[in-house]
Design a protein around this motif. Structure first.
Motif, PDB file in Angstrom:
ATOM      1  N   UNK A 230       0.833  -1.199   0.000  1.00 38.99           N
ATOM      2  CA  UNK A 230       0.000   0.000   0.000  1.00 38.99           C
ATOM      3  C   UNK A 230       0.873   1.256   0.000  1.00 38.99           C
ATOM      4  N   UNK A 231       1.918   1.254   0.808  1.00 42.73           N
ATOM      5  CA  UNK A 231       2.850   2.390   0.804  1.00 42.73           C
ATOM      6  C   UNK A 231       3.591   2.493  -0.532  1.00 42.73           C
ATOM      7  N   UNK A 232       3.858   1.353  -1.137  1.00 40.37           N
ATOM      8  CA  UNK A 232       4.454   1.309  -2.473  1.00 40.37           C
ATOM      9  C   UNK A 232       3.542   2.036  -3.465  1.00 40.37           C
ATOM     10  N   UNK A 233       2.249   1.810  -3.358  1.00 42.96           N
ATOM     11  CA  UNK A 233       1.287   2.481  -4.240  1.00 42.96           C
ATOM     12  C   UNK A 233       1.336   3.994  -4.058  1.00 42.96           C
ATOM     13  N   UNK A 234       1.480   4.429  -2.813  1.00 42.69           N
ATOM     14  CA  UNK A 234       1.549   5.873  -2.567  1.00 42.69           C
ATOM     15  C   UNK A 234       2.816   6.460  -3.185  1.00 42.69           C
ATOM     16  N   UNK A 235       3.926   5.735  -3.100  1.00 37.41           N
ATOM     17  CA  UNK A 235       5.171   6.205  -3.715  1.00 37.41           C
ATOM     18  C   UNK A 235       5.031   6.336  -5.227  1.00 37.41           C
ATOM     19  N   UNK A 236       4.209   5.469  -5.817  1.00 35.15           N
ATOM     20  CA  UNK A 236       3.983   5.510  -7.261  1.00 35.15           C
ATOM     21  C   UNK A 236       2.939   6.555  -7.657  1.00 35.15           C
ATOM     22  N   UNK A 237       2.343   7.198  -6.667  1.00 33.27           N
ATOM     23  CA  UNK A 237       1.328   8.207  -6.948  1.00 33.27           C
ATOM     24  C   UNK A 237      -0.031   7.633  -7.288  1.00 33.27           C
ATOM     25  N   UNK A 238      -0.281   6.397  -6.854  1.00 30.47           N
ATOM     26  CA  UNK A 238      -1.536   5.727  -7.196  1.00 30.47           C
ATOM     27  C   UNK A 238      -2.639   5.965  -6.174  1.00 30.47           C
ATOM     28  N   UNK A 239      -2.266   6.373  -4.967  1.00 33.41           N
ATOM     29  CA  UNK A 239      -3.269   6.566  -3.931  1.00 33.41           C
ATOM     30  C   UNK A 239      -2.644   7.125  -2.667  1.00 33.41           C
ATOM     31  N   UNK A 240      -3.471   7.302  -1.659  1.00 33.26           N
ATOM     32  CA  UNK A 240      -3.031   7.808  -0.357  1.00 33.26           C
ATOM     33  C   UNK A 240      -3.197   6.681   0.659  1.00 33.26           C
ATOM     34  N   UNK A 241      -2.120   6.370   1.390  1.00 30.20           N
ATOM     35  CA  UNK A 241      -2.212   5.271   2.349  1.00 30.20           C
ATOM     36  C   UNK A 241      -1.774   5.650   3.758  1.00 30.20           C
ATOM     37  N   UNK A 242      -1.292   6.854   3.939  1.00 26.19           N
ATOM     38  CA  UNK A 242      -0.981   7.339   5.285  1.00 26.19           C
ATOM     39  C   UNK A 242      -2.307   7.583   6.000  1.00 26.19           C
ATOM     40  N   UNK A 243      -2.590   6.838   7.078  1.00 27.16           N
ATOM     41  CA  UNK A 243      -3.886   6.991   7.753  1.00 27.16           C
ATOM     42  C   UNK A 243      -4.197   8.424   8.171  1.00 27.16           C
ATOM     43  N   UNK A 244      -3.169   9.227   8.424  1.00 27.11           N
ATOM     44  CA  UNK A 244      -3.388  10.609   8.835  1.00 27.11           C
ATOM     45  C   UNK A 244      -3.824  11.498   7.668  1.00 27.11           C
ATOM     46  N   UNK A 245      -3.622  11.030   6.457  1.00 23.37           N
ATOM     47  CA  UNK A 245      -3.951  11.829   5.276  1.00 23.37           C
ATOM     48  C   UNK A 245      -5.226  11.366   4.570  1.00 23.37           C
ATOM     49  N   UNK A 246      -5.688  10.180   4.915  1.00 16.96           N
ATOM     50  CA  UNK A 246      -6.883   9.651   4.257  1.00 16.96           C
ATOM     51  C   UNK A 246      -8.116  10.405   4.752  1.00 16.96           C
ATOM     52  N   UNK A 247      -8.866  10.935   3.828  1.00 15.36           N
ATOM     53  CA  UNK A 247     -10.090  11.654   4.174  1.00 15.36           C
ATOM     54  C   UNK A 247     -11.281  10.710   4.011  1.00 15.36           C
ATOM     55  N   UNK A 248     -12.064  10.574   5.067  1.00 11.87           N
ATOM     56  CA  UNK A 248     -13.231   9.704   4.976  1.00 11.87           C
ATOM     57  C   UNK A 248     -14.342  10.231   5.870  1.00 11.87           C
ATOM     58  N   UNK A 249     -15.532   9.768   5.604  1.00 14.61           N
ATOM     59  CA  UNK A 249     -16.704  10.210   6.353  1.00 14.61           C
ATOM     60  C   UNK A 249     -17.501   8.993   6.793  1.00 14.61           C
ATOM     61  N   UNK A 250     -17.854   8.957   8.062  1.00  9.67           N
ATOM     62  CA  UNK A 250     -18.662   7.873   8.608  1.00  9.67           C
ATOM     63  C   UNK A 250     -20.127   8.281   8.575  1.00  9.67           C
ATOM     64  N   UNK A 251     -20.937   7.469   7.918  1.00  5.02           N
ATOM     65  CA  UNK A 251     -22.376   7.738   7.821  1.00  5.02           C
ATOM     66  C   UNK A 251     -23.115   6.619   8.548  1.00  5.02           C
ATOM     67  N   UNK A 252     -23.859   6.965   9.568  1.00  7.52           N
ATOM     68  CA  UNK A 252     -24.599   5.975  10.348  1.00  7.52           C
ATOM     69  C   UNK A 252     -26.064   5.975   9.942  1.00  7.52           C
ATOM     70  N   UNK A 253     -26.635   4.785   9.877  1.00 11.30           N
ATOM     71  CA  UNK A 253     -28.047   4.664   9.500  1.00 11.30           C
ATOM     72  C   UNK A 253     -28.935   5.112  10.654  1.00 11.30           C
TER      73      UNK A 253
END
Length: 203
Positions: free
Chosen positions: A180-203
């Motif tokens: 996963x970190x390899x992917x970030x080095x290649x510019x394919x995605x973000x894998x540092x948990x501190x940089x990942x933006x996400x939203x929790x939606x509860x039903x």
């Protein structure tokens, strides 16, 4: 009979993943090379992308199950990394996690992949990736992401926590997330948990 595997024409031999010296010969878990070939179409150093991916689809929505594979996970990136190719069983031993990154780096995947969904309504926290109902549990979640590597990092951390809570000895060596970190080095995605933006939606 032509001597050609019935599925040969389903694969695009101009688009491939090459693994030098890694052959579909003597692969563990297969009783013979012929048995392997019958399932994997080709047995050489090349794994070809399916024509469904290279010629037919314009957009890809990747739907994965929520499960472990040893101390790693078998979710979004493995689902597509191994699902887009033929001749893959040979890759599990020497290149297992690296395939999950490098196959997705190909333009035929990268430019078409628009959404990843990991079905976590139920999860499996041990003895994966094959099904073992003993370790299946209600997880009550669906995870959506445009970035499969960020998604897998979130899921990996969740599953590690679940395994620990269940009393399973967990090996947290970095090799289980290096791909996963390899992917970030290649510019394919973000894998540092501190940089990942996400939203929790509860039903």
């Amino acid at each position: 009979a032509s001597g050609k595997h019935v599925s040969t024409d389903n694969f695009d031999q101009s688009v491939y993943y090459f693994a030098k010296g890694v052959l579909g010969k003597g692969v563990a878990g297969y009783k013979s090379d012929e048995f392997y070939l019958n399932q994997h179409v080709f047995a050489g150093e090349y794994s070809y992308y399916g024509k469904l991916v290279t010629r037919k689809l314009t957009k890809i929505v990747n739907l994965a199950a929520y499960k472990n594979t040893g101390n790693g996970i078998s979710m979004a990136t493995k689902n597509l990394g191994y699902g887009a190719l033929c001749n893959t069983a040979r890759l599990h031993g020497p290149l297992f996690f690296k395939v999950c990154t490098e196959v997705l780096a190909a333009p035929v995947i990268r430019d078409r992949l628009v959404l990843n969904i990991t079905d976590g309504l139920r999860g499996q926290y041990d003895d994966g990736p094959g099904l073992n109902a003993q370790f299946v549990y209600p997880n009550h979640s669906l995870l959506f992401a445009t970035d499969p590597f960020a998604l897998d990092m979130i899921c990996h951390r969740q599953l590690v926590a679940k395994r620990k809570a269940a009393g399973i000895k967990v090996n947290e060596h970095p090799r289980y997330t290096d791909y996963l970190r390899y992917a970030e080095k290649l510019g394919l995605g973000i894998t540092d948990p501190q940089k990942i933006q996400y939203q929790l939606i509860s039903a």
